[in-house]
Each structure stands twice: as structure tokens, then as C-alpha cells.
Scaffold this active site. Structure first.
Site, PDB file in Angstrom:
ATOM      1  N   TYR A 125      42.099  40.488  48.880  1.00 23.66           N
ATOM      2  CA  TYR A 125      43.455  39.928  48.913  1.00 23.66           C
ATOM      3  C   TYR A 125      44.387  40.600  47.919  1.00 23.66           C
ATOM      4  O   TYR A 125      45.523  40.189  47.764  1.00 23.66           O
ATOM      5  CB  TYR A 125      43.412  38.423  48.626  1.00 23.66           C
ATOM      6  CG  TYR A 125      42.933  37.608  49.791  1.00 23.66           C
ATOM      7  CD1 TYR A 125      41.739  37.910  50.416  1.00 23.66           C
ATOM      8  CD2 TYR A 125      43.675  36.540  50.270  1.00 23.66           C
ATOM      9  CE1 TYR A 125      41.286  37.165  51.497  1.00 23.66           C
ATOM     10  CE2 TYR A 125      43.228  35.792  51.340  1.00 23.66           C
ATOM     11  CZ  TYR A 125      42.040  36.105  51.950  1.00 23.66           C
ATOM     12  OH  TYR A 125      41.598  35.371  53.005  1.00 23.66           O
ATOM     13  N   LYS A 192      27.763  38.630  47.886  1.00 22.68           N
ATOM     14  CA  LYS A 192      26.992  39.418  48.849  1.00 22.68           C
ATOM     15  C   LYS A 192      26.522  40.661  48.104  1.00 22.68           C
ATOM     16  O   LYS A 192      26.755  41.799  48.529  1.00 22.68           O
ATOM     17  CB  LYS A 192      27.894  39.752  50.054  1.00 22.68           C
ATOM     18  CG  LYS A 192      27.184  40.363  51.238  1.00 22.68           C
ATOM     19  CD  LYS A 192      26.405  39.371  52.049  1.00 22.68           C
ATOM     20  CE  LYS A 192      25.634  40.074  53.143  1.00 22.68           C
ATOM     21  NZ  LYS A 192      24.715  39.192  53.868  1.00 22.68           N
ATOM     22  N   ASP A 226      26.373  34.197  53.273  1.00 21.33           N
ATOM     23  CA  ASP A 226      25.946  33.732  54.606  1.00 21.33           C
ATOM     24  C   ASP A 226      24.995  32.543  54.487  1.00 21.33           C
ATOM     25  O   ASP A 226      25.123  31.546  55.210  1.00 21.33           O
ATOM     26  CB  ASP A 226      25.342  34.875  55.444  1.00 21.33           C
ATOM     27  CG  ASP A 226      24.568  35.891  54.631  1.00 21.33           C
ATOM     28  OD1 ASP A 226      24.517  35.747  53.401  1.00 21.33           O
ATOM     29  OD2 ASP A 226      23.992  36.819  55.219  1.00 21.33           O
ATOM     30  N   ASP A 250      38.175  31.653  50.362  1.00 19.53           N
ATOM     31  CA  ASP A 250      39.118  31.237  51.402  1.00 19.53           C
ATOM     32  C   ASP A 250      38.342  30.669  52.601  1.00 19.53           C
ATOM     33  O   ASP A 250      38.630  29.579  53.103  1.00 19.53           O
ATOM     34  CB  ASP A 250      39.941  32.464  51.832  1.00 19.53           C
ATOM     35  CG  ASP A 250      41.133  32.076  52.681  1.00 19.53           C
ATOM     36  OD1 ASP A 250      41.388  30.868  52.848  1.00 19.53           O
ATOM     37  OD2 ASP A 250      41.820  32.986  53.174  1.00 19.53           O
TER      38      ASP A 250
END
Ligand code: NAI
Length: 362
Positions: A125, A192, A226, A250
Site C-alpha cells: 500500500y 508469509k 493462509d 486489510d
């Protein structure tokens, strides 16, 4: 002079209606707030040539506390998101999004009590993008090839994902301090890092270092994003405070909103060292604008967060209790809640009538 001066940004779409409902509820508690209205959003573009005029940013800086309705960001026009711009201008590095169950919303879960702490200033972002076909994109692609960094297809668009030690440290530290101040037991850092070694890997390293300082006081764990999504759906009660970089934050905060009955229920706050701007998670829902239909609960719960920030705990508790009562009764509720509870919108009340029902509980 009022005890508190708060900047109120009504916003676009359903923003003016839900912020009116919120303001009426807050005023009815008797708390001494002077509202300084500052208009921003799509509807001020024609007048100021920008959706975020400088005087709006100034008003937030001056009053240090602002509450806003959602603002429309037209897709693909190059028009910068007001929300992203405000967060950057005021360095509001924390996006706090509590998700807690309130009986009567028709949500699938009853025992959710999670606080999402989303980093608000960097990651994908950051707005550093290279357009497909642009000369600087070709140069970046060439640079990566020449330096042996990797091969990128020539017809690619590229968005950068910067994650810094500074940004990671302050957001993880905020999550731990929040946990301590609010009697929370555990912080989960989400990443991640198995794939994104230099960005998420750095974030995880920093999170572990910060966590070590709180050992024995707040529990710490890390999870891959995930697995976090699956875990939230299967066992939401396993989560307490969850701290994430911007993009995952988000996505996961909308997931968390889904666990508690949808976007109409989810409050939020953007917090920096100097100022705080409170806003619900949802957007401007243009199709309901001006119809007195939208659910103002998220905006009203956002005001509860703001009142706590201002030290007005009695007013905050009064409003929360009122919202709980009205939702538990299930009579004077907006169309979305009526529909989840009964399968039909028959008997739903409007935005302002729902606010009246909350006020009637005081
Ligand atoms: P949205 O949140 O406005 O709407 C998603 C869905 O939820 C729609 O079906 C909408 O009708 C419903 N919904 C949202 N809030 C509701 C409420 N209070 N009561 C009842 N139903 C509600 O998201 P969307 O459609 O993606 O975005 C619309 C505009 O809002 C866009 O321009 C977007 O950029 C902007 N936006 C602004 C935000 C902000 O100001 N903080 C945050 C998210 C989106």
C-alpha cells in the site's frame, strides 16, 4: 469551551447519514464534545480540486482526534484514496480493528473477541507502482535482469512491497502495549515469511525480537497468513490480538468482520503518535446513499473506540450497552440485520430510527 473538540468528516455515500446517527447517539450521552465539521471526499472535488483539502488535514492535526464516515475512491482514475492519504499525511501507523460478537446480529459465531492491529503505512500500500509499458518499468526490469535479481516478463506492471524494521517494530510494539493495557493474553504475528524472505521475513524477525521483551507478560506466536485465514474460520476463539502488515491486515480484518455479522458491524481506528482518526471498516455503500437504510452500528461502535481514547469511559459503556440491548431485542434494527435474522427485510427500521432506539435505552 467544550471539553473535547473533535473533527467530524461526514464523507460520501452513506457517510453523512451514519455520522449523523453516530453524532446524535454520542450527544445523547451528555458527553461534552464540540464537533468541527470538515468536508472531504468525492463531493468536494469540484470545489477544491482535491478530495482531501489541506484545511481538513490541518483540522485533524489541530484537534488531534477526528471521526469520519467512509469516503468514495473511484476505481482506476488516478484519484488517490483519501483514507490512504490521510493515514500517510498524519503518520497514522496503526489501524486498529476490533471484532467482537454482539448477540442479535445473526452472525455465524457467538464468541469472537479479536483485535486486529494492521500496519498502515507501508507494504504493497506504499503506492510505489510501475505501470506496464512505462520507460521506468522497462528500466527496473532491465536492472533486475542485469543484477541477477530475477527475470520479469516485459509486459508486466509492478508494485513494490517495502517492509522496514522501523515500521515493523512500532506496529508490533503497539500490539504488545495494547495487549498489556487491555488485559489481553496473546499476540499473533501474521506473515508469509516462508516465501517472502526479505519483506515478511524481516517483519517476522523484528516481531520475534519485540516479543522477547514481553516474555512472561504476553504470550506470542506467529502464523502464516493462509493458515491464519483457515484458523479464523475454524477456531476464532484461538485468536486474541493479531498483528499484520498492511495488505494481510486489510484482508484479514474484513474476514474478521464477517465472523461478527458483516461490515455494518466493524469499527476501526487509525492511530499515530500525535493524532487519531476513527472510521468504520466499511466503505460508502453508494447504492444505499440517501435512503436512510444503512446500518450505522459500525460508525457508532467507532465512536465508542473514540470515546475510550478521549477517556470518556462512561459514555462509551452507555452506548455499547444501548447497541447490545437494541440488537438483542431485534425489533428496531436495520434491513441487513433483519435479513440475516429472519431471511426478510420486513419490519426493518431506518438508520435514524435505529439510532433513536439506542438513545431510548439511555
Ligand atoms: P462497501 O463497504 O461500501 O460495501 C460493501 C457491501 O457492504 C455493499 O453491499 C454495501 O452495500 C454493504 N455495506 C457497507 N456498509 C454498510 C452499512 N453500514 N450498512 C449496510 N450495508 C453496508 O465497499 P465497496 O462497495 O467496495 O466500496 C464503496 C466505496 O467505498 C468505494 O469507493 C471504496 O473505495 C470506498 N471505501 C471507503 C472506505 C473508507 O472510507 N474507509 C473503506 C472501504 C471502501
Amino acid at each position: 469551551m467544550a471539553k473535547h473538540v473533535v473533527t467530524l468528516i461526514p464523507g460520501d455515500g452513506i457517510g453523512p447519514e451514519i455520522t449523523t446517527a453516530m453524532r446524535r447517539v454520542v450527544d445523547a450521552t451528555g458527553v461534552d464534545i464540540e464537533w468541527e465539521i470538515a468536508d472531504a471526499g468525492e463531493h468536494v472535488m469540484a470545489e477544491y480540486g482535491t478530495p482531501l483539502p489541506e484545511h481538513v488535514i490541518e483540522a485533524c492535526r489541530r484537534n488531534k482526534v477526528a471521526i469520519k464516515g467512509p469516503v468514495t475512491t473511484p476505481v482506476g482514475t488516478g484519484f488517490r484514496s483519501v483514507n490512504v492519504a490521510l493515514r500517510k499525511e498524519l503518520d497514522l501507523y496503526v489501524n486498529l480493528r476490533p471484532a467482537f460478537s454482539i448477540p442479535g446480529t445473526g452472525a455465524r459465531y457467538e464468541d469472537v473477541d479479536i483485535v486486529i492491529v494492521r500496519e498502515n503505512t507501508e507494504d504493497l500500500y506504499a503506492g510505489i507502482e510501475f505501470e506496464e509499458g512505462a520507460p521506468e518499468t522497462a528500466e527496473l526490469i532491465r536492472f533486475c535482469a542485469e543484477k541477477g535479481v530475477g527475470t520479469i516478463r516485459p509486459d508486466s506492471g509492478i508494485s513494490l512491497k517495502p517492509i522496514s524494521i522501523t515500521g515493523s517494530e512500532r506496529i508490533v510494539r503497539y500490539a504488545f502495549e495494547y495487549a498489556l493495557a487491555n488485559g489481553r493474553k496473546k499476540v499473533t504475528a501474521v506473515h508469509k515469511a516462508n516465501i517472502l524472505k526479505y519483506s515478511d521475513g524481516l517483519y517476522l524477525d523484528v516481531a520475534r525480537k519485540v516479543a522477547a521483551e514481553y516474555e512472561g507478560r504476553v504470550e506470542f506466536e506467529d502464523r502464516i497468513v493462509d493458515m491464519t485465514c483457515m484458523g479464523l474460520v475454524l477456531y476464532p476463539e484461538q485468536f486474541d490480538v493479531v498483528v499484520l502488515p498492511n495488505l494481510y491486515g486489510d484482508i484479514v480484518s474484513d474476514l474478521a468482520a464477517g465472523l461478527i455479522g458483516g461490515l455494518g458491524m466493524a469499527p476501526g481506528a487509525n492511530i499515530g503518535a500525535e493524532c487519531a482518526v476513527f472510521e468504520p471498516v466499511h466503505g460508502s455503500a453508494p447504492k444505499y446513499a440517501g435512503k436512510d437504510m444503512a446500518n450505522p452500528t459500525a460508525e457508532i461502535l467507532t465512536a465508542v473506540l473514540m470515546l475510550k481514547h478521549l477517556g470518556e469511559f462512561d459514555a462509551a459503556e452507555k452506548i455499547l450497552a444501548g447497541v447490545k440491548t437494541v440488537l438483542a431485542e431485534g425489533v428496531s434494527v436495520t434491513y441487513d440485520i433483519k435479513r440475516t435474522n429472519t431471511g426478510s427485510t420486513d419490519g426493518a427500521v431506518g438508520t435514524q430510527a435505529y439510532a433513536d432506539a439506542i438513545i431510548a435505552t439511555f
